[in-house]
Enzyme design. Structure first.
Site: not given
Ligand code: TA6
Length: 290
Positions: A63, A80, A85, A156, A201, A258
């Site tokens: 994080r 996601q 990563r 990111h 966002d 990002e």
């Molecule tokens: O970059 C923005 C985003 O896509 C947000 O929607 C939020 O989900 C963030 O990334 C963090 O995502 P993560 O999967 O690292 O918690």
């Protein structure tokens, strides 16, 4: 002090992270887990944010810092933000040459990725270069398959700021964005200096030129290569409280800006490759400018 590179081992004795040292005390740290840059110090200031509650043991994406998003941005058929990563990358080589420290990392398809919903043969080379005032992060994505494949990719970046209330992002004016908080698309950014005062966002598509993230006298310029889109994110209080690896008030000292290719997928034919990434440059204001 000349540039240098140090390899630091983890609990299992294998290389866990690479520390790049540049002139004038500059440094950067990269975990092989996710090839995640977790620190970039320049002019005596830590420029990246990593949550105090971030997991660094490989149990979940780190994080903070600069997690790599590939081959999928956001939710979808893969977990996601894709698998890059959360994979253990290989350190191919590193070198200190004059005023630069360089680390080359690589990720390739493996049986897990080939069994995933994105089963293609690929190579993802990641070159990180540190100098006294710059950090370059360049990905080279190559199609090793006999089929074409499509992907989205993004870096990111979590910037560390003294106070989100006085943080500005410049260079987005005129860009059209999708707002994932308000559920709107096609809005044009009219502000020369974008500020954040709540959960944001946004996906800005086809943003030309240089983006600057500033707070007080600290400023970082973002130059991009084949990453035309910019995602702007701050979870603010409510979303922060929902994240177990993020402090409830940490939204006050971070902002995600990002660079990526996410508004529409990139397609590579067999043997085709794409270089993409960002060059971050410290551009602090002189005291006299404040
Ligand atoms: O970059 C923005 C985003 O896509 C947000 O929607 C939020 O989900 C963030 O990334 C963090 O995502 P993560 O999967 O690292 O918690």
């Amino acid at each position: 002090m000349p540039a240098s590179v140090k390899l630091l081992d983890g609990a299992d004795g294998s290389t866990e992270r690479v520390v790049l040292c540049g002139p004038d005390g500059a440094s950067a740290e990269v975990y092989l887990y996710g090839a995640t840059i977790t620190s970039w110090t320049s002019r005596g200031v830590e420029r990246l944010f990593v949550s105090a509650q971030a997991k660094l043991d490989g149990s979940r994406p780190i994080r903070g810092g600069i997690p790599l998003v590939f081959p999928q941005f956001g939710p979808g058929e893969l977990p996601q933000h894709g698998f890059a990563r959360t994979r253990k990358w290989v350190l191919v080589d590193s070198e200190a040459r004059g005023v630069s420290a360089v680390a080359n990392l690589e990720l390739r398809d493996d049986e897990d990725t080939r069994a995933s919903k994105w089963p293609y043969a690929f190579s993802l080379r990641y070159t990180i270069t540190l100098t006294a005032t710059t950090l370059s992060a360049i990905m080279k994505i190559e199609n090793f398959d006999d089929r074409e494949f499509s992907f989205t990719a993004l870096q990111h970046t979590y910037f560390r700021v003294a106070d989100i209330a006085t943080t500005t992002v410049t260079g987005l004016d005129g860009a059209v964005y999708a707002d994932k908080v308000r559920g709107t698309t096609g809005t044009t950014e009219r502000r020369a200096q974008v500020t954040v005062a709540g959960n944001e966002d946004r996906v800005y598509a086809d943003v030309p030129g240089t983006i600057t993230v500033g707070c007080g006298k600290h400023r970082v310029r973002i130059q991009r290569f084949n990453f035309k889109d910019i995602v702007l994110w701050n979870p603010w209080a409510d979303k922060s409280a929902e994240m177990s690896d993020f402090g409830d008030s940490e939204y006050k000292t971070m902002i995600c800006v990002e660079p990526g290719a996410v508004a529409k997928p990139v397609t590579l034919r067999p043997a085709q490759m794409l270089s993409c990434g960002q060059l971050l440059t410290v551009d602090d204001a002189a005291d006299a400018e404040l």
